[in-house]
Enzyme design. Structure first.
Site, PDB file in Angstrom:
ATOM      1  N   TYR A  85      18.000 133.892   5.071  1.00  0.00           N
ATOM      2  CA  TYR A  85      18.992 133.095   5.172  1.00  0.00           C
ATOM      3  C   TYR A  85      20.192 133.927   5.424  1.00  0.00           C
ATOM      4  O   TYR A  85      20.077 134.684   6.340  1.00  0.00           O
ATOM      5  CB  TYR A  85      19.129 131.985   3.917  1.00  0.00           C
ATOM      6  CG  TYR A  85      20.097 130.833   4.605  1.00  0.00           C
ATOM      7  CD1 TYR A  85      19.985 129.825   5.485  1.00  0.00           C
ATOM      8  CD2 TYR A  85      21.304 130.586   3.754  1.00  0.00           C
ATOM      9  CE1 TYR A  85      20.729 128.777   5.752  1.00  0.00           C
ATOM     10  CE2 TYR A  85      22.166 129.677   3.871  1.00  0.00           C
ATOM     11  CZ  TYR A  85      21.857 128.722   5.041  1.00  0.00           C
ATOM     12  OH  TYR A  85      22.784 127.665   5.389  1.00  0.00           O
ATOM     13  N   LYS A 129      -2.006 112.052  10.936  1.00  0.00           N
ATOM     14  CA  LYS A 129      -2.131 112.507  12.147  1.00  0.00           C
ATOM     15  C   LYS A 129      -1.615 113.854  12.087  1.00  0.00           C
ATOM     16  O   LYS A 129      -2.195 114.904  12.696  1.00  0.00           O
ATOM     17  CB  LYS A 129      -1.262 111.734  13.274  1.00  0.00           C
ATOM     18  CG  LYS A 129      -1.528 111.972  14.686  1.00  0.00           C
ATOM     19  CD  LYS A 129      -2.850 111.725  15.022  1.00  0.00           C
ATOM     20  CE  LYS A 129      -2.899 111.739  16.648  1.00  0.00           C
ATOM     21  NZ  LYS A 129      -2.456 110.809  17.531  1.00  0.00           N
ATOM     22  N   GLU A 146       3.404 108.032  18.818  1.00  0.00           N
ATOM     23  CA  GLU A 146       2.170 107.401  18.298  1.00  0.00           C
ATOM     24  C   GLU A 146       2.290 105.793  17.781  1.00  0.00           C
ATOM     25  O   GLU A 146       3.577 105.554  17.288  1.00  0.00           O
ATOM     26  CB  GLU A 146       1.730 108.053  16.847  1.00  0.00           C
ATOM     27  CG  GLU A 146       0.475 107.731  16.259  1.00  0.00           C
ATOM     28  CD  GLU A 146      -0.783 108.248  16.950  1.00  0.00           C
ATOM     29  OE1 GLU A 146      -1.906 107.939  16.430  1.00  0.00           O
ATOM     30  OE2 GLU A 146      -0.309 109.144  17.837  1.00  0.00           O
ATOM     31  N   ASP A 147       1.382 105.067  18.037  1.00  0.00           N
ATOM     32  CA  ASP A 147       1.480 103.423  17.355  1.00  0.00           C
ATOM     33  C   ASP A 147       2.859 102.806  17.915  1.00  0.00           C
ATOM     34  O   ASP A 147       3.737 102.177  17.017  1.00  0.00           O
ATOM     35  CB  ASP A 147       1.374 103.759  16.089  1.00  0.00           C
ATOM     36  CG  ASP A 147      -0.110 104.151  15.554  1.00  0.00           C
ATOM     37  OD1 ASP A 147      -0.874 104.094  16.471  1.00  0.00           O
ATOM     38  OD2 ASP A 147      -0.393 104.224  14.388  1.00  0.00           O
ATOM     39  N   ALA A 176      -5.938  95.202  28.190  1.00  0.00           N
ATOM     40  CA  ALA A 176      -4.977  95.501  29.218  1.00  0.00           C
ATOM     41  C   ALA A 176      -3.755  96.375  28.434  1.00  0.00           C
ATOM     42  O   ALA A 176      -2.620  96.091  28.860  1.00  0.00           O
ATOM     43  CB  ALA A 176      -4.429  94.358  29.982  1.00  0.00           C
ATOM     44  N   ALA A 192      -2.070  99.714  26.264  1.00  0.00           N
ATOM     45  CA  ALA A 192      -1.968 100.907  26.647  1.00  0.00           C
ATOM     46  C   ALA A 192      -2.921 101.851  26.747  1.00  0.00           C
ATOM     47  O   ALA A 192      -3.114 102.697  27.812  1.00  0.00           O
ATOM     48  CB  ALA A 192      -0.687 101.799  25.537  1.00  0.00           C
ATOM     49  N   ALA A 193      -4.044 101.905  25.956  1.00  0.00           N
ATOM     50  CA  ALA A 193      -5.182 102.661  26.150  1.00  0.00           C
ATOM     51  C   ALA A 193      -5.982 102.078  27.389  1.00  0.00           C
ATOM     52  O   ALA A 193      -6.297 103.055  27.965  1.00  0.00           O
ATOM     53  CB  ALA A 193      -5.979 102.596  24.813  1.00  0.00           C
ATOM     54  N   ASN A 209     -11.948  98.896  17.082  1.00  0.00           N
ATOM     55  CA  ASN A 209     -12.191  99.339  15.699  1.00  0.00           C
ATOM     56  C   ASN A 209     -11.635  98.889  14.495  1.00  0.00           C
ATOM     57  O   ASN A 209     -10.504  98.287  14.574  1.00  0.00           O
ATOM     58  CB  ASN A 209     -11.856 101.143  15.723  1.00  0.00           C
ATOM     59  CG  ASN A 209     -12.664 102.030  14.721  1.00  0.00           C
ATOM     60  OD1 ASN A 209     -13.608 101.501  14.142  1.00  0.00           O
ATOM     61  ND2 ASN A 209     -12.659 103.247  15.194  1.00  0.00           N
ATOM     62  N   ASN A 214     -10.276 110.421  19.137  1.00  0.00           N
ATOM     63  CA  ASN A 214      -9.091 110.947  19.669  1.00  0.00           C
ATOM     64  C   ASN A 214      -8.879 112.377  19.148  1.00  0.00           C
ATOM     65  O   ASN A 214      -8.070 113.325  19.687  1.00  0.00           O
ATOM     66  CB  ASN A 214      -7.857 110.306  19.531  1.00  0.00           C
ATOM     67  CG  ASN A 214      -7.688 109.343  20.640  1.00  0.00           C
ATOM     68  OD1 ASN A 214      -8.737 108.610  21.178  1.00  0.00           O
ATOM     69  ND2 ASN A 214      -6.452 108.584  20.790  1.00  0.00           N
TER      70      ASN A 214
END
Length: 729
Positions: free
Chosen positions: A39, A94, A136-137, A195, A197-198, A287, A319
């Site tokens: 520092y 994650k 994510e999500d 239909a 995002a994935a 899933n 993934n």
């Protein structure tokens, strides 16, 4: 696999320190000087360097290894819009996966904002902190806009993993599944149920691989997406079919070659599966409940080639096979983006890996799995240790080739070694040993081809090129064992004779082989007697001794007298220490040797203290340049500050002890076991035999495949250097 219960999950997350991640300092911080460097005032210097050259931020900070996992909690797993804070356990999870699989640091950031514009503004303002952004999500269609905008406005990699991670892994799986089925991607009919995002991203990537848009039907909750519908957003319209005779899933899958489900459970019936084309490919990825169960699909069509999102069935689309390594490769070249070239590179790297022989480490985890490339295995397992090298390297290469890399990698072998080191798959020592062994291939006899561990080690040693293995045993017995273990032994010599370790040792004595590794199933005293009779000891030595290497995170530690000599006298102890010093030097490290006395001070009732004093005196007189001393305890030997204070006249002053010689087997072996159990990252290598006139090594009964490959590499180097010392080639 045990069922996950609510109680077990809550206990897992709350027990001890709440959550799953923490921040750990990477620099010394115990002294005032350390803190002044970390520092004020020291930190001002890197700040001004970065101000003058912004790219220096990668040199002086963790930016180049730091990813933000960012969510607003609007599409969390199968839970839906549960809010930013409620999604935090997922984002922490994650982060954990990034770290354990890719060695990447993560800050999870939950943004309480559903408006795409304001969400993007928040991310853009905090982006300088990070080397990459993992979205994510986030629900569709907002996720499409958010990702596209951030890719335009930021100069670091941005990827919405729910879209592209699933797309990359499923595309790799589809590529291989089509090969198994003997079908051409340009001619197959594909039905995509879902239909979101994935589904949109998967379909785009399939087209990039060669699928034809006119051969693809996409369905949402209202049925087939057709050009006649007026309720479609921009993303869905891109995949609307002009056909007006198909409306339901039942109609769409009739005669189809491929079904990809990214929707909800139990929507694909056995009757629908039976209506599909020959050798149908079904990716039921909902899933935890897939669109059709594995059992129902295989019962309806025994010729089905199937994948799910679950770990308890073959060919899991997971993934974690992709995102840690995609970001790893992108970060390592300081990429400005993750582009289409990089995604396709990941697809091909993952697909190609499934065609390679599977490492023993993977087989041990999935002991009942069939790893023959085919219907039951066409996607690598998440625990495959080669993913980090193959996928990350492919990503880094593609980033460089496509012009989005700020830095260039030229030594790809060194890069792969660094990647293995990140996950402790390989250390500097083992990498150096294997590299040297490859440069001077030696014939190493593996004693027992009917021993599974030894046969696997011979196959791995051949595959890695660390030696030219010769397997001892009858050919039919070896081939039968290899078939059971699904091993490729092509190019490996077999003796086609009964296992006879004395004969193998005799070959080394006569120069027909360069080194011999005795079977883990052979009793150690029997192997030692045999070696002494056939090979004999080194001239001027009366001692055969053993050493193990504790491959510690910072530097290796060598521990001698781990077997053979229960309570050595002064001469045996001196010869063991001398042989140890020569072995450490042979391994490319300057030996600093301590003959330790593990007994409490002033309470040593046996002769070990006397033997240690005599051995040290003999060695110091005979080898005045050798850094050796003795009589101290283990903690004193390994703590340089303590050693310097308590033994001011020692030859070890100012040095770091790297070799411990114990006065008994029990203390040596026990110390090895204790150190290994206390440090999860410690690798135990050995035993290395010392004192024999030729290269003969004895494997431990519990030796793993990796242990035996290490031994083969060391044996090959040992044999080569012995020949060089005699002027042989």
């Amino acid at each position: 696999m045990k069922k996950v219960t609510k109680e077990a999950a809550l206990e897992y997350h709350s027990n001890g320190r709440p959550g799953k991640i923490e921040v750990i300092p990477t620099k010394p911080h115990h002294t005032q000087l350390d803190l002044s460097l970390a520092y004020s005032p020291g930190v001002a210097y890197p700040c001004t360097e970065i101000q003058q050259n912004p790219d220096d931020v990668y040199r002086y900070t963790d930016k180049g290894n730091l990813v933000a996992v960012i969510s607003n909690g609007t599409a969390v797993l199968g839970l839906g819009d549960i809010g930013a804070m409620s999604g935090k356990p997922v984002m922490e999870g994650k982060g954990l996966l990034f770290k354990i699989y890719g060695g990447i640091d993560v800050f999870d950031i939950e943004i309480n904002e559903k408006d795409p514009e304001r969400f993007c503004e928040t991310v853009e303002r905090i982006a300088p902190t990070f080397g990459g952004i993992n979205l994510e999500d986030i629900k569709a269609p907002e996720c499409f806009y958010i990702e596209e905008r951030l890719k335009r406005t930021l100069d670091i990699p941005v990827m919405h993993d729910d879209q592209h991670g699933t797309a990359i892994i499923s595309a790799a799986g589809l590529k291989n599944a089509l090969d198994v089925a003997g079908k051409d991607i340009a001619h197959v009919r594909i039905v995509v149920n879902g239909a979101g995002a994935a589904a949109i991203s998967c379909t785009k990537l399939y087209i990039a691989l060669g699928a034809r848009k006119e051969n693809i039907l996409m369905l949402d909750s209202k049925g087939v997406i057709t050009a006649q519908r007026t309720d479609l957003n921009e993303q869905k319209r891109a995949f609307a079919t002009t056909r007006d005779d198909l409306h339901t899933l039942e109609e769409a899958v009739a005669g189809a070659d491929v079904f990809v489900g990214l929707s909800k459970g139990n929507v694909l019936s056995p009757e629908m599966v039976r209506s599909m084309a020959a050798r149908p490919i079904i990716f039921a990825l909902a899933n935890p409940i897939p669109e059709i169960s594995y059992e129902e699909a295989t019962a309806a069509r025994p010729d089905v080639i199937m994948s799910t999102g679950r770990s308890d069935y073959p060919n899991q689309i997971n993934n974690v096979i992709g995102f840690p390594y995609i970001f790893r490769g992108a970060l390592d070249v300081h990429a400005t983006a993750i582009n289409e070239e990089m995604k396709l590179a990941a697809v091909h790297a993952i697909a190609d890996l499934a065609r390679q022989p599977v490492p023993d480490a993977v087989r041990e985890v999935y002991s009942d799995a069939d790893f023959t490339f085919g219907a039951k295995y066409f996607i690598p397992k998440p625990v495959d240790p080669r993913l980090i090298t193959e996928v990350s390297t492919a990503i880094a290469r593609a980033a460089i080739d496509s012009g989005v890399a700020r830095t260039i990698i030229t030594d790809w072998d060194a890069y792969k070694h660094r990647l293995r080191g990140l996950l402790k798959q390989e250390t500097h020592l083992t990498a150096r040993l294997r590299t040297e062994a490859r440069q001077h291939l030696q014939r190493v006899v593996f004693a027992d081809g009917t021993c599974p561990t030894m046969l696997k080690a011979a196959a791995q040693a051949q595959a890695e090129g660390v030696c030219t293995p010769v397997i001892m045993g009858k050919s039919e017995d070896i081939d039968r064992m290899a078939a059971e273990l699904q091993l490729n032994l092509s190019g490996i010599e077999k003796t086609d004779m009964p296992v006879d370790e004395k004969t193998g040792m005799q070959w080394v004595a006569e120069g027909k082989a360069d080194a011999f590794i005795a079977s883990p199933r052979t009793l150690r005293p029997q192997a030692i007697r045999m070696a002494k009779d056939v090979i004999g000891l080194l001239p001027n030595f009366d001692t055969l001794a053993t050493m193990h290497i504790l491959n510690m995170p910072k530097a290796p530690l060598f521990v001698a007298n781990t077997s053979v000599n229960c309570h050595p006298d002064a001469k045996t102890l001196a010869e063991t220490a001398h042989l140890s010093a020569e072995t450490v030097h042979f391994l490319g490290i300057e030996p600093v040797v301590a003959i330790v006395n593990p007994s409490c001070p002033n309470t040593d009732a046996d002769d070990s203290a006397t033997a240690i004093r005599a051995a040290v005196a003999e060695l110091q007189q005979s080898y005045p340049q050798l850094a050796i001393d003795g009589g101290m305890q283990v903690n004193e030997a390994l703590n340089s500050e303590l050693l310097n204070r308590k033994f001011p006249a020692s030859r070890l002053q100012g040095k770091r002890v790297n070799t411990l010689v114990f006065p008994s087997i029990s203390t040596a072996a026990g110390s090895c076991q204790l150190l290994q159990s206390l440090h999860n990252e410690v690798e135990l290598i050995g035993p290395i035999q010392m004192g024999l006139n030729k290269t003969i090594y004895f494997a431990d009964a519990e030796s793993s495949v990796e242990d035996l490959v290490h031994l083969a590499a060391i044996a090959a180097i040992d044999a080569y250097r012995r020949k060089m010392s005699l002027g042989q080639k």
